[in-house]
Design a protein around this motif. Structure first.
Motif, PDB file in Angstrom:
ATOM      1  N   GLN A 101     -40.008  -0.430  18.924  1.00  0.00           N
ATOM      2  CA  GLN A 101     -40.193   0.722  18.079  1.00  0.00           C
ATOM      3  C   GLN A 101     -40.228   0.292  16.623  1.00  0.00           C
ATOM      4  O   GLN A 101     -39.533  -0.637  16.226  1.00  0.00           O
ATOM      5  CB  GLN A 101     -39.114   1.770  18.335  1.00  0.00           C
ATOM      6  CG  GLN A 101     -37.698   1.333  18.107  1.00  0.00           C
ATOM      7  CD  GLN A 101     -36.701   2.442  18.403  1.00  0.00           C
ATOM      8  OE1 GLN A 101     -37.053   3.495  18.916  1.00  0.00           O
ATOM      9  NE2 GLN A 101     -35.448   2.203  18.080  1.00  0.00           N
ATOM     10  N   PHE A 143     -47.555   3.980  26.657  1.00  0.00           N
ATOM     11  CA  PHE A 143     -47.370   5.306  26.073  1.00  0.00           C
ATOM     12  C   PHE A 143     -46.918   5.138  24.625  1.00  0.00           C
ATOM     13  O   PHE A 143     -45.926   4.451  24.364  1.00  0.00           O
ATOM     14  CB  PHE A 143     -46.341   6.110  26.865  1.00  0.00           C
ATOM     15  CG  PHE A 143     -46.687   6.271  28.318  1.00  0.00           C
ATOM     16  CD1 PHE A 143     -47.414   7.371  28.753  1.00  0.00           C
ATOM     17  CD2 PHE A 143     -46.307   5.318  29.255  1.00  0.00           C
ATOM     18  CE1 PHE A 143     -47.744   7.523  30.081  1.00  0.00           C
ATOM     19  CE2 PHE A 143     -46.637   5.457  30.587  1.00  0.00           C
ATOM     20  CZ  PHE A 143     -47.358   6.567  31.004  1.00  0.00           C
ATOM     21  N   TYR A 164     -45.376   6.941  21.417  1.00  0.00           N
ATOM     22  CA  TYR A 164     -44.598   8.108  21.019  1.00  0.00           C
ATOM     23  C   TYR A 164     -44.392   8.098  19.511  1.00  0.00           C
ATOM     24  O   TYR A 164     -44.433   7.041  18.876  1.00  0.00           O
ATOM     25  CB  TYR A 164     -43.215   8.099  21.677  1.00  0.00           C
ATOM     26  CG  TYR A 164     -43.199   8.150  23.182  1.00  0.00           C
ATOM     27  CD1 TYR A 164     -43.004   9.358  23.857  1.00  0.00           C
ATOM     28  CD2 TYR A 164     -43.333   6.994  23.949  1.00  0.00           C
ATOM     29  CE1 TYR A 164     -42.955   9.415  25.242  1.00  0.00           C
ATOM     30  CE2 TYR A 164     -43.290   7.039  25.338  1.00  0.00           C
ATOM     31  CZ  TYR A 164     -43.096   8.247  25.970  1.00  0.00           C
ATOM     32  OH  TYR A 164     -43.055   8.294  27.341  1.00  0.00           O
ATOM     33  N   TYR A 165     -44.135   9.280  18.950  1.00  0.00           N
ATOM     34  CA  TYR A 165     -43.536   9.341  17.620  1.00  0.00           C
ATOM     35  C   TYR A 165     -42.116   9.852  17.791  1.00  0.00           C
ATOM     36  O   TYR A 165     -41.847  10.698  18.649  1.00  0.00           O
ATOM     37  CB  TYR A 165     -44.339  10.231  16.665  1.00  0.00           C
ATOM     38  CG  TYR A 165     -44.486  11.673  17.069  1.00  0.00           C
ATOM     39  CD1 TYR A 165     -43.513  12.625  16.761  1.00  0.00           C
ATOM     40  CD2 TYR A 165     -45.626  12.111  17.749  1.00  0.00           C
ATOM     41  CE1 TYR A 165     -43.661  13.959  17.135  1.00  0.00           C
ATOM     42  CE2 TYR A 165     -45.788  13.440  18.121  1.00  0.00           C
ATOM     43  CZ  TYR A 165     -44.798  14.349  17.804  1.00  0.00           C
ATOM     44  OH  TYR A 165     -44.943  15.664  18.168  1.00  0.00           O
ATOM     45  N   GLY A 166     -41.200   9.319  17.013  1.00  0.00           N
ATOM     46  CA  GLY A 166     -39.802   9.701  17.122  1.00  0.00           C
ATOM     47  C   GLY A 166     -39.283  10.242  15.805  1.00  0.00           C
ATOM     48  O   GLY A 166     -39.657   9.760  14.729  1.00  0.00           O
ATOM     49  N   ILE A 181     -51.671  14.224  27.420  1.00  0.00           N
ATOM     50  CA  ILE A 181     -50.314  13.979  26.930  1.00  0.00           C
ATOM     51  C   ILE A 181     -49.412  15.201  27.122  1.00  0.00           C
ATOM     52  O   ILE A 181     -48.201  15.093  27.007  1.00  0.00           O
ATOM     53  CB  ILE A 181     -50.337  13.568  25.445  1.00  0.00           C
ATOM     54  CG1 ILE A 181     -50.947  14.677  24.579  1.00  0.00           C
ATOM     55  CG2 ILE A 181     -51.098  12.270  25.254  1.00  0.00           C
ATOM     56  CD1 ILE A 181     -50.881  14.382  23.084  1.00  0.00           C
ATOM     57  N   ASP A 189     -51.730  17.984  21.065  1.00  0.00           N
ATOM     58  CA  ASP A 189     -50.711  17.596  20.092  1.00  0.00           C
ATOM     59  C   ASP A 189     -49.850  18.803  19.723  1.00  0.00           C
ATOM     60  O   ASP A 189     -48.622  18.693  19.595  1.00  0.00           O
ATOM     61  CB  ASP A 189     -51.363  17.032  18.825  1.00  0.00           C
ATOM     62  CG  ASP A 189     -51.912  15.632  19.031  1.00  0.00           C
ATOM     63  OD1 ASP A 189     -51.269  14.853  19.755  1.00  0.00           O
ATOM     64  OD2 ASP A 189     -52.975  15.317  18.479  1.00  0.00           O
ATOM     65  N   ARG A 214     -38.078  11.870  20.866  1.00  0.00           N
ATOM     66  CA  ARG A 214     -39.429  11.305  20.814  1.00  0.00           C
ATOM     67  C   ARG A 214     -40.375  12.241  21.537  1.00  0.00           C
ATOM     68  O   ARG A 214     -39.995  12.939  22.473  1.00  0.00           O
ATOM     69  CB  ARG A 214     -39.472   9.919  21.459  1.00  0.00           C
ATOM     70  CG  ARG A 214     -39.195   9.930  22.947  1.00  0.00           C
ATOM     71  CD  ARG A 214     -39.405   8.571  23.605  1.00  0.00           C
ATOM     72  NE  ARG A 214     -38.467   7.565  23.149  1.00  0.00           N
ATOM     73  CZ  ARG A 214     -38.429   6.322  23.645  1.00  0.00           C
ATOM     74  NH1 ARG A 214     -39.294   5.964  24.603  1.00  0.00           N
ATOM     75  NH2 ARG A 214     -37.552   5.453  23.212  1.00  0.00           N
ATOM     76  N   LYS A 215     -41.620  12.251  21.108  1.00  0.00           N
ATOM     77  CA  LYS A 215     -42.655  13.054  21.757  1.00  0.00           C
ATOM     78  C   LYS A 215     -43.895  12.190  21.951  1.00  0.00           C
ATOM     79  O   LYS A 215     -44.238  11.368  21.097  1.00  0.00           O
ATOM     80  CB  LYS A 215     -42.993  14.292  20.917  1.00  0.00           C
ATOM     81  CG  LYS A 215     -41.872  15.336  20.865  1.00  0.00           C
ATOM     82  CD  LYS A 215     -42.268  16.531  20.017  1.00  0.00           C
ATOM     83  CE  LYS A 215     -41.133  17.533  19.894  1.00  0.00           C
ATOM     84  NZ  LYS A 215     -40.943  18.313  21.133  1.00  0.00           N
ATOM     85  N   LEU A 216     -44.563  12.409  23.084  1.00  0.00           N
ATOM     86  CA  LEU A 216     -45.730  11.605  23.424  1.00  0.00           C
ATOM     87  C   LEU A 216     -46.871  11.881  22.452  1.00  0.00           C
ATOM     88  O   LEU A 216     -47.222  13.031  22.200  1.00  0.00           O
ATOM     89  CB  LEU A 216     -46.165  11.900  24.860  1.00  0.00           C
ATOM     90  CG  LEU A 216     -47.272  11.017  25.435  1.00  0.00           C
ATOM     91  CD1 LEU A 216     -46.888   9.552  25.392  1.00  0.00           C
ATOM     92  CD2 LEU A 216     -47.593  11.440  26.877  1.00  0.00           C
ATOM     93  N   TYR A 217     -47.427  10.822  21.896  1.00  0.00           N
ATOM     94  CA  TYR A 217     -48.487  10.951  20.893  1.00  0.00           C
ATOM     95  C   TYR A 217     -49.849  10.532  21.460  1.00  0.00           C
ATOM     96  O   TYR A 217     -50.831  11.251  21.315  1.00  0.00           O
ATOM     97  CB  TYR A 217     -48.141  10.099  19.669  1.00  0.00           C
ATOM     98  CG  TYR A 217     -49.173  10.152  18.567  1.00  0.00           C
ATOM     99  CD1 TYR A 217     -49.349  11.313  17.813  1.00  0.00           C
ATOM    100  CD2 TYR A 217     -49.968   9.045  18.265  1.00  0.00           C
ATOM    101  CE1 TYR A 217     -50.288  11.369  16.789  1.00  0.00           C
ATOM    102  CE2 TYR A 217     -50.903   9.093  17.244  1.00  0.00           C
ATOM    103  CZ  TYR A 217     -51.050  10.253  16.512  1.00  0.00           C
ATOM    104  OH  TYR A 217     -51.994  10.304  15.509  1.00  0.00           O
TER     105      TYR A 217
END
Length: 286
Positions: free
Chosen positions: A1, A44, A46-48, A128, A181, A195-198
């Motif tokens: 990360q 995958f 992600y943005y956290g 996503i 998104d 975190r969410k999948l980007y």
């Protein structure tokens, strides 16, 4: 990360630390990093976010599910739960509410560096979101034709958004309320660090890893301000094995509950041996 908040003066993103929602053009920065090990299967991205309380009661309630499901009457007359993000300049906001208004809008691009040559990594933006969210819970308004500009006529964009909801993407099946998104963001997190999948990075060749070990760079269009609430932002690359993805939560929960049960068992055992054999019966006279 990779943490790209930019709080450290040496960070390439430090110049973007105090960015505002409406910065034009957006602040950009690039962070170089090295993958020590190859990623063999699908990856995958992600943005956290940290210190962001999506679980606040008023925040969670600040939405109109009927509007998000394509109800035309709710589109022009949003729920009062959306206040103070219900209307702007006497026009209803679509989508209304604090959740939508705070939608994550950084743009992340990944490149592989090989002999000073940057090769872009293909990032897939579809697939996503949960299938039930994409096809059941979120729908665009209905009307004559498929022109989203006309369907959203009479509404205005959320206060912090740079463009309206019908301009989120150029592809019609990923635009408006069904933009993936947007759907991912609207599923609120239970904890302040999440975190969410980007994006998805699919494996193309079974003979080659999806991401080879080596040097990479992350290009960031820094639009999302987090410094005001001491938040942090990061990009995460993750993959799965035959056992699934790495998630330490279940193991930590088992160890914690097991430790509590063991401690209580020892305490109750001591109490039983110390007080359990005491004769508390009294002689009853004839």
């Amino acid at each position: 990360q990779i943490d790209y908040t930019g709080t450290e003066p040496s960070s390439p993103c430090n110049k973007c630390l105090n960015v505002s929602w409406d910065s034009t053009p957006p602040c950009t920065c690039t962070i170089n990093f090295t993958l020590e090990h190859s990623f063999e299967s699908n990856v995958f991205m992600y943005y956290g976010l940290s210190n962001f309380y999506q679980n606040h009661r008023r925040y969670v309630k600040s939405r109109d599910d009927s509007q998000l499901n394509g109800d035309n009457s709710s589109l022009l007359n949003p729920s009062k739960e959306c206040e103070p993000y219900r209307t702007n300049e006497d026009k209803p906001i679509a989508p209304c509410g604090a959740i939508a208004n705070s939608m994550f809008n950084d743009t992340l691009e990944l490149y592989r560096i090989d002999n000073d040559t940057r090769t872009p990594i293909t990032l897939i933006k579809k697939g996503i979101a949960w299938w039930t969210d994409k096809n059941v819970k979120f729908r665009n308004p209905t009307g004559d034709g498929n022109n989203l500009t006309a369907l959203f006529q009479g509404t205005t964009k959320p206060v912090n958004w740079p463009k309206p909801v019908y301009m989120l993407d150029s592809e019609p099946d990923n635009n408006g309320f069904i933009n993936e998104d947007f759907i991912v963001w609207m599923r609120t997190a239970a904890l302040p660090t999440f975190r969410k999948l980007y994006r998805l990075i699919e494996r193309k060749n079974n003979l080659q890893p999806t991401l080879q070990a080596g040097k990479y760079s992350l290009d960031i269009a820094y639009n999302y301000p987090v410094h005001s609430f001491d938040g942090q932002k990061r990009m995460i690359l993750s993959t799965i094995s035959w056992m699934g993805g790495k998630n330490p939560f279940l193991g930590i929960a088992y160890i914690t509950v097991g430790s509590i049960c063991f401690f209580l068992g020892v305490v109750l055992l001591i109490i039983h041996h110390k007080y359990g054999n005491r004769n508390t019966s009294a002689d009853i006279p004839n």
